[in-house]
Design a protein around this motif. Structure first.
Motif, mmCIF file in Angstrom:
data_model
loop_
_atom_site.group_PDB
_atom_site.id
_atom_site.type_symbol
_atom_site.label_atom_id
_atom_site.label_comp_id
_atom_site.label_asym_id
_atom_site.label_seq_id
_atom_site.Cartn_x
_atom_site.Cartn_y
_atom_site.Cartn_z
ATOM 1 N N THR A 1 31.682 34.252 32.171
ATOM 2 C CA THR A 1 30.838 33.938 31.023
ATOM 3 C C THR A 1 31.257 32.591 30.440
ATOM 4 O O THR A 1 32.447 32.276 30.397
ATOM 5 N N THR A 2 30.282 31.815 29.988
ATOM 6 C CA THR A 2 30.552 30.547 29.307
ATOM 7 C C THR A 2 29.977 30.598 27.895
ATOM 8 O O THR A 2 29.142 31.451 27.582
ATOM 9 N N ASP A 3 30.446 29.667 27.047
ATOM 10 C CA ASP A 3 29.902 29.617 25.691
ATOM 11 C C ASP A 3 28.755 28.607 25.619
ATOM 12 O O ASP A 3 28.345 28.028 26.626
ATOM 13 N N ALA A 4 28.230 28.401 24.414
ATOM 14 C CA ALA A 4 27.080 27.512 24.237
ATOM 15 C C ALA A 4 27.395 26.066 24.583
ATOM 16 O O ALA A 4 26.489 25.275 24.865
ATOM 17 N N GLN A 5 28.679 25.710 24.576
ATOM 18 C CA GLN A 5 29.094 24.342 24.920
ATOM 19 C C GLN A 5 29.430 24.192 26.399
ATOM 20 O O GLN A 5 29.906 23.140 26.826
ATOM 21 N N GLY A 6 29.200 25.230 27.172
ATOM 22 C CA GLY A 6 29.457 25.152 28.607
ATOM 23 C C GLY A 6 30.915 25.257 28.976
ATOM 24 O O GLY A 6 31.342 24.730 30.009
ATOM 25 N N ARG A 7 31.711 25.979 28.168
ATOM 26 C CA ARG A 7 33.122 26.183 28.466
ATOM 27 C C ARG A 7 33.341 27.645 28.835
ATOM 28 O O ARG A 7 32.744 28.542 28.252
ATOM 29 N N VAL A 8 34.220 27.878 29.788
ATOM 30 C CA VAL A 8 34.451 29.234 30.274
ATOM 31 C C VAL A 8 35.168 30.073 29.218
ATOM 32 O O VAL A 8 36.142 29.618 28.606
ATOM 33 N N THR A 9 34.688 31.284 29.001
ATOM 34 C CA THR A 9 35.320 32.186 28.037
ATOM 35 C C THR A 9 35.937 33.413 28.712
ATOM 36 O O THR A 9 36.915 33.953 28.192
ATOM 37 N N VAL A 10 35.388 33.872 29.829
ATOM 38 C CA VAL A 10 35.931 35.035 30.530
ATOM 39 C C VAL A 10 35.723 34.864 32.034
ATOM 40 O O VAL A 10 34.653 34.433 32.465
ATOM 41 N N ILE A 11 36.746 35.199 32.814
ATOM 42 C CA ILE A 11 36.607 35.323 34.265
ATOM 43 C C ILE A 11 37.209 36.659 34.676
ATOM 44 O O ILE A 11 38.382 36.929 34.394
ATOM 45 N N ASN A 12 36.406 37.497 35.297
ATOM 46 C CA ASN A 12 36.876 38.746 35.884
ATOM 47 C C ASN A 12 36.861 38.574 37.395
ATOM 48 O O ASN A 12 35.872 38.077 37.952
ATOM 49 N N ALA A 13 37.926 38.939 38.076
ATOM 50 C CA ALA A 13 37.996 38.755 39.520
ATOM 51 C C ALA A 13 38.540 39.996 40.205
ATOM 52 O O ALA A 13 39.255 40.797 39.593
ATOM 53 N N LYS A 14 38.196 40.136 41.477
ATOM 54 C CA LYS A 14 38.697 41.246 42.287
ATOM 55 C C LYS A 14 38.993 40.735 43.692
ATOM 56 O O LYS A 14 38.174 40.054 44.298
ATOM 57 N N ILE A 15 40.186 41.031 44.195
ATOM 58 C CA ILE A 15 40.546 40.678 45.558
ATOM 59 C C ILE A 15 40.932 41.944 46.310
ATOM 60 O O ILE A 15 41.433 42.892 45.726
ATOM 61 N N THR A 16 40.682 41.909 47.624
ATOM 62 C CA THR A 16 40.911 43.105 48.439
ATOM 63 C C THR A 16 41.589 42.738 49.744
ATOM 64 O O THR A 16 41.169 41.801 50.437
ATOM 65 N N ALA A 17 42.635 43.464 50.055
ATOM 66 C CA ALA A 17 43.302 43.369 51.375
ATOM 67 C C ALA A 17 43.772 44.776 51.697
ATOM 68 O O ALA A 17 42.962 45.669 51.884
ATOM 69 N N ASP A 18 45.097 45.000 51.748
ATOM 70 C CA ASP A 18 45.588 46.364 51.949
ATOM 71 C C ASP A 18 45.452 47.200 50.682
ATOM 72 O O ASP A 18 45.616 48.415 50.706
ATOM 73 N N GLU A 19 45.178 46.554 49.562
ATOM 74 C CA GLU A 19 44.872 47.229 48.312
ATOM 75 C C GLU A 19 43.939 46.344 47.506
ATOM 76 O O GLU A 19 43.765 45.166 47.808
ATOM 77 N N THR A 20 43.314 46.910 46.502
ATOM 78 C CA THR A 20 42.377 46.158 45.670
ATOM 79 C C THR A 20 43.018 45.848 44.330
ATOM 80 O O THR A 20 43.614 46.718 43.692
ATOM 81 N N ILE A 21 42.894 44.593 43.916
ATOM 82 C CA ILE A 21 43.486 44.122 42.665
ATOM 83 C C ILE A 21 42.381 43.593 41.764
ATOM 84 O O ILE A 21 41.563 42.767 42.191
ATOM 85 N N THR A 22 42.328 44.057 40.515
ATOM 86 C CA THR A 22 41.374 43.530 39.539
ATOM 87 C C THR A 22 42.127 42.801 38.440
ATOM 88 O O THR A 22 43.251 43.149 38.098
ATOM 89 N N MET A 23 41.493 41.782 37.892
ATOM 90 C CA MET A 23 42.164 40.933 36.899
ATOM 91 C C MET A 23 41.146 40.342 35.941
ATOM 92 O O MET A 23 39.991 40.092 36.311
ATOM 93 N N THR A 24 41.553 40.119 34.709
ATOM 94 C CA THR A 24 40.690 39.515 33.689
ATOM 95 C C THR A 24 41.470 38.434 32.953
ATOM 96 O O THR A 24 42.596 38.656 32.520
#
Length: 263
Positions: A213-236
């Motif tokens: 998500t970005t704000d009205a000025q075009g700056r990032v406010t939130v990044i949620n990510a998920k990576i998967t290999a031998d296990e799945t990792i979620t991060m915010t």
């Protein structure tokens, strides 16, 4: 070889009297809405923003990452780590003045701990909770390949994340989703954003997924990510205080690291 996730360790053992141990660690966001347009009488709904995909969307999102990365900001991270570990903490980064401050708490595993770190140009300071003095290390004296260096060009990982992007879709004026390379070539660990430390080894790795998500000025406010290999990792990772003074200053009480860190 099956792809596996590994937690990289810096072995950041700095000591004035007592050594401190640091482990350097490697996201869906709320949807934005278009603003109402006034007609002078009754408010009218703004027209829907067409979805963008491909090169246009990826460049819009990369521009938001650059804008965020190039100005001072605060961040908070909450992430899983391999082997049922976690990291959570906050920080402030001022790229232009080369200043970084963070406090990260690692839980689970064999070495749960909290580490405070402060960097001003080539001066690195670390401290554990309860200690009265910060331990100082002169990074200018370190060898180029020293594991104790902190890369102030991209300590949070935003630039590396931008380069790792594969596909991006802009679903609204301030919302993005897409995929990224979990193990981009010639790139050090960059996830979780804010506490880079996860490395993906092996063949057959899949792409990671993200939403942002970005704000009205075009700056990032939130990044949620998920990576998967031998296990799945979620991060915010959340970003705030864009463009405001960092408030980072040199600690008053410091002690020097042992000379062997420069060998």
């Amino acid at each position: 070889m099956k792809a596996v996730l590994v937690l990289a360790g810096t072995g950041l053992l700095l000591a004035g009297c007592l050594p401190a141990v640091a482990v350097r660690s490697a996201p869906a966001a709320p949807a934005g809405t278009a603003p109402a347009v006034s007609t002078g009488t009754a408010p009218a709904s703004a027209p829907p923003v067409p979805q963008k995909t491909g090169p246009e969307a990826i460049e819009v999102f990369r521009a938001a990452l650059r804008k965020t990365h190039n100005a001072t900001y605060k961040y908070s991270v909450s992430s899983q780590l391999p082997d049922k570990q976690r990291v959570a903490g906050t920080g402030t980064f001022d790229r232009r003045s080369r200043k970084l401050q963070s406090s990260m708490k690692y839980t689970g595993g064999a070495n749960p701990h909290t580490l405070q770190m402060l960097v001003i140009a080539d001066d690195l300071y670390t401290k554990e909770p309860g200690e009265s003095r910060w331990v100082h290390l002169d990074m200018g004296r370190l060898k180029k390949d020293s594991m104790y260096r902190v890369d102030l060009a991209d300590p949070v990982g935003l630039a590396a994340f931008s380069g790792a992007l594969r596909k991006v879709r802009q679903s609204g004026p301030h919302t993005f989703t897409g995929t990224f390379d979990q193990n981009p070539p010639d790139t050090e660990e960059f996830l979780p954003l804010g506490a880079p430390s996860i490395i993906v080894f092996g063949l057959g790795t899949t792409e990671g997924a993200f939403s942002a998500t970005t704000d009205a000025q075009g700056r990032v406010t939130v990044i949620n990510a998920k990576i998967t290999a031998d296990e799945t990792i979620t991060m915010t990772t959340r970003f705030s205080g864009h463009g405001k003074p960092s408030g980072i200053t040199k600690p008053r009480r410091t002690g020097e690291a042992f000379d062997f860190y420069y060998d």
